[in-house]
Scaffold this active site. Structure first.
Site, PDB file in Angstrom:
ATOM      1  NE  ARG A  76      48.832  31.232   5.804  1.00 29.00           N
ATOM      2  CZ  ARG A  76      48.266  30.019   5.758  1.00 29.00           C
ATOM      3  NH1 ARG A  76      46.965  29.876   5.961  1.00 29.00           N
ATOM      4  NH2 ARG A  76      48.972  28.953   5.501  1.00 29.00           N
ATOM      5  N   GLY A 133      59.685  18.259   8.788  1.00 29.05           N
ATOM      6  CA  GLY A 133      59.069  19.541   9.147  1.00 29.05           C
ATOM      7  C   GLY A 133      57.580  19.489   9.358  1.00 29.05           C
ATOM      8  CG  HIS A 140      46.680  20.295   3.636  1.00 29.65           C
ATOM      9  ND1 HIS A 140      47.358  20.461   4.821  1.00 29.65           N
ATOM     10  CD2 HIS A 140      46.141  19.050   3.707  1.00 29.65           C
ATOM     11  CE1 HIS A 140      47.219  19.364   5.572  1.00 29.65           C
ATOM     12  NE2 HIS A 140      46.493  18.497   4.905  1.00 29.65           N
ATOM     13  CG  ASN A 197      54.494  22.995   3.578  1.00 35.12           C
ATOM     14  OD1 ASN A 197      53.894  22.818   4.642  1.00 35.12           O
ATOM     15  ND2 ASN A 197      55.786  22.797   3.457  1.00 35.12           N
TER      16      ASN A 197
HETATM   17  N1  APR Z   1      63.277  22.202   9.720  1.00 36.27           N
HETATM   18  C1  APR Z   1      62.561  21.071   9.974  1.00 36.27           C
HETATM   19  N2  APR Z   1      61.480  21.044  10.805  1.00 36.27           N
HETATM   20  C2  APR Z   1      61.134  22.201  11.408  1.00 36.27           C
HETATM   21  C3  APR Z   1      61.824  23.409  11.206  1.00 36.27           C
HETATM   22  C4  APR Z   1      62.934  23.381  10.325  1.00 36.27           C
HETATM   23  N3  APR Z   1      63.654  24.492  10.078  1.00 36.27           N
HETATM   24  N4  APR Z   1      61.221  24.390  11.962  1.00 36.27           N
HETATM   25  C5  APR Z   1      60.176  23.799  12.592  1.00 36.27           C
HETATM   26  N5  APR Z   1      60.130  22.491  12.275  1.00 36.27           N
HETATM   27  C6  APR Z   1      59.147  21.493  12.703  1.00 36.27           C
HETATM   28  C7  APR Z   1      58.513  21.742  14.062  1.00 36.27           C
HETATM   29  O1  APR Z   1      59.285  21.119  15.084  1.00 36.27           O
HETATM   30  C8  APR Z   1      57.149  21.052  13.889  1.00 36.27           C
HETATM   31  O2  APR Z   1      57.225  19.676  14.251  1.00 36.27           O
HETATM   32  O3  APR Z   1      58.092  21.568  11.771  1.00 36.27           O
HETATM   33  C9  APR Z   1      56.877  21.159  12.391  1.00 36.27           C
HETATM   34  C10 APR Z   1      55.802  22.155  12.037  1.00 36.27           C
HETATM   35  O4  APR Z   1      54.590  21.665  12.553  1.00 36.27           O
HETATM   36  P1  APR Z   1      53.223  22.492  12.314  1.00 36.27           P
HETATM   37  O5  APR Z   1      53.466  23.925  12.596  1.00 36.27           O
HETATM   38  O6  APR Z   1      52.157  21.755  13.054  1.00 36.27           O
HETATM   39  O7  APR Z   1      52.979  22.375  10.733  1.00 36.27           O
HETATM   40  P2  APR Z   1      52.384  21.155   9.930  1.00 36.27           P
HETATM   41  O8  APR Z   1      52.735  19.850  10.562  1.00 36.27           O
HETATM   42  O9  APR Z   1      52.752  21.352   8.513  1.00 36.27           O
HETATM   43  O10 APR Z   1      50.784  21.391  10.081  1.00 36.27           O
HETATM   44  C11 APR Z   1      49.957  20.509   9.359  1.00 36.27           C
HETATM   45  O11 APR Z   1      48.052  21.871   9.970  1.00 36.27           O
HETATM   46  O12 APR Z   1      47.197  23.995  10.251  1.00 36.27           O
HETATM   47  C12 APR Z   1      47.206  22.890   9.420  1.00 36.27           C
HETATM   48  O13 APR Z   1      46.799  22.819   7.117  1.00 36.27           O
HETATM   49  C13 APR Z   1      47.735  23.238   8.053  1.00 36.27           C
HETATM   50  O14 APR Z   1      49.164  21.939   6.590  1.00 36.27           O
HETATM   51  C14 APR Z   1      49.009  22.395   7.932  1.00 36.27           C
HETATM   52  C15 APR Z   1      48.739  21.249   8.887  1.00 36.27           C
END
Ligand code: APR
Length: 239
Positions: free
Chosen positions: A67, A182, A115, A98
């Site tokens: 990563r 996001g 995080h 992030n």
């Molecule tokens: N622009 C905006 N949103 C987007 C895009 C984009 N180009 N592509 C995807 N998404 C959205 C998806 O629809 C989803 O709702 O971003 C979100 C990503 O969600 P996750 O993958 O769950 O990521 P996140 O919410 O940051 O996870 C939170 O979980 O695994 C742990 O510590 C890790 O910080 C992370 C936490």
């Protein structure tokens, strides 16, 4: 895109962004829970936990090293850059889940890394802690004190850095506009930040191609990507 709320946007005094993996998706960094997300390929609960690390530091380090390599080549996208530009017009704070450092690389000056950061490495025992951009030859890397080094990130089962979380709550409670970009809002305590903002009567905007569990609580939703939507948001101030 934001025409109907232009006045409200322009009148904002303090804008707080809560961002997740989705804002870095257009920089080539996979999300966690999306269709091509990391959770599809790996069992993240067996890698991003403190128990997994002590059980098999080599495996966890191999995953983080992969990563880290991906993140070293990633660049901020127009979404990150729009948030950085916004500082010219209004008081902006970024509360990000992030660990990729792209908000700071884009020029945002007020970023809380809830995080932690995959670029920062710390010792599991002594107080060594530094940003290390080079790759490690062997895993797990060892500190000068002889103990194992680890990524300075928050793993499942670990608390967020107290000072960072306290600051995040204060910013969320004092903003008059919060933009949630996001993130699926499934991981706590980051997913409580919109609730703190709402309690302070902040206007909540969601920028996400998909709905989230908090969509019903949003005042305005943009079903589009951040790299497309956020430059439009900033242009509201330029007109
Ligand atoms: N622009 C905006 N949103 C987007 C895009 C984009 N180009 N592509 C995807 N998404 C959205 C998806 O629809 C989803 O709702 O971003 C979100 C990503 O969600 P996750 O993958 O769950 O990521 P996140 O919410 O940051 O996870 C939170 O979980 O695994 C742990 O510590 C890790 O910080 C992370 C936490």
């Amino acid at each position: 895109m934001f025409e109907e709320i232009t006045d409200r946007i322009r009148k904002s005094n303090k804008i707080v962004f809560v961002t997740g993996a989705g804002i870095s998706q257009e920089s080539g960094i996979p999300t966690f829970r999306g269709k091509d997300g990391l959770w599809r390929k790996y069992n993240v609960m067996q890698l991003a936990t403190i128990d997994a690390f002590y059980e098999n530091p080599q495996l966890v380090w191999e995953w983080y090293n992969e990563r880290r390599e991906n993140i070293f080549t990633a660049k901020p996208n127009p979404g990150h850059k729009a948030i950085a530009e916004l500082e010219k017009y209004v008081n902006v704070t970024v509360l990000t889940q992030n660990i990729d450092g792209l908000h700071k690389m884009a020029g945002s000056s007020n970023v809380c890394e809830l995080h932690g950061s995959i670029i920062r490495i710390k010792c599991t025992v002594c107080d060594f802690n530094d940003e290390i951009m080079h790759e490690f030859e062997k895993f797990p890397p060892i500190c000068k004190c002889g103990n194992i080094l680890r990524p300075d990130v928050v793993w499942f089962g670990e608390p967020l850095p107290k000072d960072v979380w306290q600051k995040a709550i204060i910013h969320a409670s004092q903003c008059d506009m919060m933009i949630i970009v996001g993130t699926s809002l499934v991981v706590s305590p980051a997913n409580t930040l919109p609730i703190y903002a709402k309690q302070n009567n902040a206007f909540l905007i969601e920028v996400n191609p998909e709905k989230t569990i908090l969509t019903p609580d949003m005042d305005f939703s943009i079903r589009n990507t951040s790299a497309i939507s956020l430059p439009e948001f900033v242009s509201t101030f330029r007109k």
